[in-house]
Write a protein that holds these residues in place. Structure first.
Motif, short mmCIF file in Angstrom:
data_model
loop_
_atom_site.label_atom_id
_atom_site.label_comp_id
_atom_site.label_asym_id
_atom_site.label_seq_id
_atom_site.Cartn_x
_atom_site.Cartn_y
_atom_site.Cartn_z
N UNK A 164 0.83 -1.20 0.00
CA UNK A 164 0.00 0.00 0.00
C UNK A 164 0.87 1.25 0.00
N UNK A 165 0.24 2.34 -0.36
CA UNK A 165 0.96 3.61 -0.42
C UNK A 165 1.49 4.00 0.95
N UNK A 166 0.69 3.88 1.97
CA UNK A 166 1.09 4.25 3.33
C UNK A 166 1.47 3.01 4.14
N UNK A 167 2.43 2.24 3.62
CA UNK A 167 2.79 0.99 4.29
C UNK A 167 3.45 1.25 5.65
N UNK A 168 4.12 2.42 5.80
CA UNK A 168 4.73 2.72 7.09
C UNK A 168 3.65 2.88 8.16
N UNK A 169 2.54 3.53 7.80
CA UNK A 169 1.42 3.69 8.72
C UNK A 169 0.86 2.33 9.09
N UNK A 170 0.68 1.47 8.09
CA UNK A 170 0.14 0.14 8.35
C UNK A 170 1.05 -0.65 9.27
N UNK A 171 2.36 -0.60 9.01
CA UNK A 171 3.32 -1.31 9.86
C UNK A 171 3.27 -0.78 11.29
N UNK A 172 3.17 0.55 11.42
CA UNK A 172 3.11 1.15 12.75
C UNK A 172 1.87 0.70 13.50
N UNK A 173 0.73 0.73 12.84
CA UNK A 173 -0.51 0.35 13.51
C UNK A 173 -0.55 -1.15 13.80
N UNK A 174 0.22 -1.94 13.08
CA UNK A 174 0.28 -3.37 13.41
C UNK A 174 0.92 -3.58 14.78
N UNK A 175 1.67 -2.57 15.24
CA UNK A 175 2.33 -2.67 16.54
C UNK A 175 1.36 -2.44 17.70
N UNK A 176 0.10 -2.15 17.39
CA UNK A 176 -0.89 -2.12 18.47
C UNK A 176 -1.13 -3.53 19.00
N UNK A 177 -0.42 -4.51 18.43
CA UNK A 177 -0.58 -5.89 18.88
C UNK A 177 -0.22 -6.06 20.35
N UNK A 178 0.67 -5.20 20.88
CA UNK A 178 1.03 -5.30 22.29
C UNK A 178 -0.18 -5.00 23.16
N UNK A 179 -0.91 -3.94 22.81
CA UNK A 179 -2.13 -3.61 23.55
C UNK A 179 -3.16 -4.72 23.41
N UNK A 180 -3.30 -5.23 22.19
CA UNK A 180 -4.29 -6.27 21.95
C UNK A 180 -3.89 -7.59 22.60
N UNK A 181 -2.58 -7.86 22.64
CA UNK A 181 -2.11 -9.07 23.32
C UNK A 181 -2.41 -9.00 24.81
N UNK A 182 -2.29 -7.80 25.40
CA UNK A 182 -2.62 -7.65 26.81
C UNK A 182 -4.09 -7.96 27.05
N UNK A 183 -4.95 -7.44 26.16
CA UNK A 183 -6.39 -7.68 26.31
C UNK A 183 -6.74 -9.14 26.10
N UNK A 184 -6.22 -9.74 25.03
CA UNK A 184 -6.52 -11.14 24.74
C UNK A 184 -5.95 -12.06 25.82
N UNK A 185 -4.75 -11.70 26.32
CA UNK A 185 -4.13 -12.52 27.36
C UNK A 185 -4.96 -12.55 28.63
N UNK A 186 -5.54 -11.41 28.97
CA UNK A 186 -6.37 -11.35 30.18
C UNK A 186 -7.67 -12.13 29.98
N UNK A 187 -8.23 -12.06 28.76
CA UNK A 187 -9.51 -12.72 28.49
C UNK A 187 -9.33 -14.22 28.29
N UNK A 188 -8.33 -14.61 27.51
CA UNK A 188 -8.18 -16.01 27.11
C UNK A 188 -7.39 -16.82 28.14
N UNK A 189 -6.28 -16.26 28.62
CA UNK A 189 -5.40 -17.01 29.52
C UNK A 189 -5.48 -16.54 30.98
N UNK A 190 -6.28 -15.51 31.22
CA UNK A 190 -6.41 -14.95 32.58
C UNK A 190 -5.05 -14.53 33.12
N UNK A 191 -4.21 -13.96 32.24
CA UNK A 191 -2.89 -13.47 32.65
C UNK A 191 -2.97 -11.95 32.80
#
Length: 303
Positions: free
Chosen positions: A93-120
């Motif tokens: 995509x034209x704004x691939x840097x933006x896409x790559x940056x927003x993919x790093x929200x995975x840390x926030x999402x991992x925290x949420x999923x970890x609490x819900x799925x693994x109760x960590x």
């Protein structure tokens, strides 16, 4: 091994920086699925070697799999395939840097999923650190923007950003799946459990993607074979990084690993400055400082 996950994660982030750059070049020669397939197909030999070396060093047999292990591994493997495809799509995509940056929200999402799925649970300080680090990543992504303020506030509405967020969500799910798979083996030496999970995951990913390519993209496997030189480098970088990610996530909560993994953006910043001689923007410099501050806070707020 309380702190071993830190250098292991930094190593994984470095390898991922190299792999992402190389994979972008493959995207011009292969389809999105073909470029994604290379990281698994050409990475398997190194993953098997890592497992073999771990077995040899410990003198232990490979842990036996069971129902829960295979289910968690399958969840992580499928999510990682989809996440990789979205990330490769973002690179075109034209704004691939933006896409790559927003993919790093995975840390926030991992925290949420970890609490819900693994109760960590993640400490309040840890959540704050992840938020600060994510803001730093988004500031780095403003490079080249005509209106940095608007891009920072509304950049998430762009299609490339939404693709990045989706990729981050799937990477977060895969991280949770692989951590749960490794822990389910109940192996005292966690790197052995991680290596076992890694090899099982890659074998499954190769089988799934090969079947898909044969059915939906005939001829693509021939193009993958023809691109074996760059594909081999991508595969080796991917396997080396995956070995680091899997081991670190077996040792530490996935959210903290993914938080520290945001150092990939620092490596990308340094590469653009030192290798490509690109002059950094003010937002990039501020973003790197904020990101590093978030990471340091996270390392001290893990408990």
């Amino acid at each position: 091994m309380e702190w071993a996950w830190i250098p292991i994660t930094i190593w994984a982030a470095f390898c991922q920086t190299i792999r992402t750059g190389l994979q972008k070049q493959l995207k011009g020669r292969l389809s999105t699925n073909g470029a994604s397939f290379t990281r698994f197909a050409y990475g398997l030999p190194l993953a098997v070697a890592y497992l073999g070396a771990t077995i040899w060093a410990t003198g232990k047999p490979m842990p036996a799999g069971h129902g829960d292990f295979y289910l968690w591994t399958a969840m992580g493997a499928v999510a990682q395939i989809l996440a990789t495809n979205l990330l490769i799509l973002a690179l075109s995509m034209r704004n691939f840097v933006v896409a790559t940056a927003y993919s790093k929200t995975e840390a926030l999402q991992a925290a949420a999923f970890g609490m819900v799925i693994l109760a960590e649970p993640v400490s309040a300080g840890g959540v704050a650190a992840i938020v600060i680090g994510t803001l730093g990543v988004l500031l780095i992504s403003l490079k080249g923007s005509d209106n940095p303020t608007r891009a920072f506030l509304l950049g998430w509405t762009e299609r490339s950003a939404l693709v990045g967020i989706g990729s981050g969500a799937l990477f977060a799910i895969s991280a949770i799946g692989f951590r749960a798979a490794s822990l389910s083996l109940e192996e005292a030496f966690l790197p052995l459990a991680a290596a076992t999970t890694l090899v099982h995951a890659i074998v499954l990913q190769i089988a799934l993607m090969m079947a898909y390519l044969l059915l939906r993209e005939p001829g693509e496997l021939r193009r993958v074979a023809a691109a074996w030189r760059p594909g081999l480098i991508v595969g080796m970088a991917s396997a080396a990084g995956s070995a680091g990610w899997f081991t670190a996530m077996a040792l530490q909560v996935a959210a903290y690993v993914r938080m520290l993994g945001m150092t990939e953006m620092v490596f990308t910043f340094l590469m653009s400055y030192l290798v490509f001689r690109e002059r950094p923007t003010r937002s990039e410099i501020v973003g790197v400082i904020v990101l590093l501050a978030g990471i340091l806070l996270g390392l001290t707020a893990r408990k």
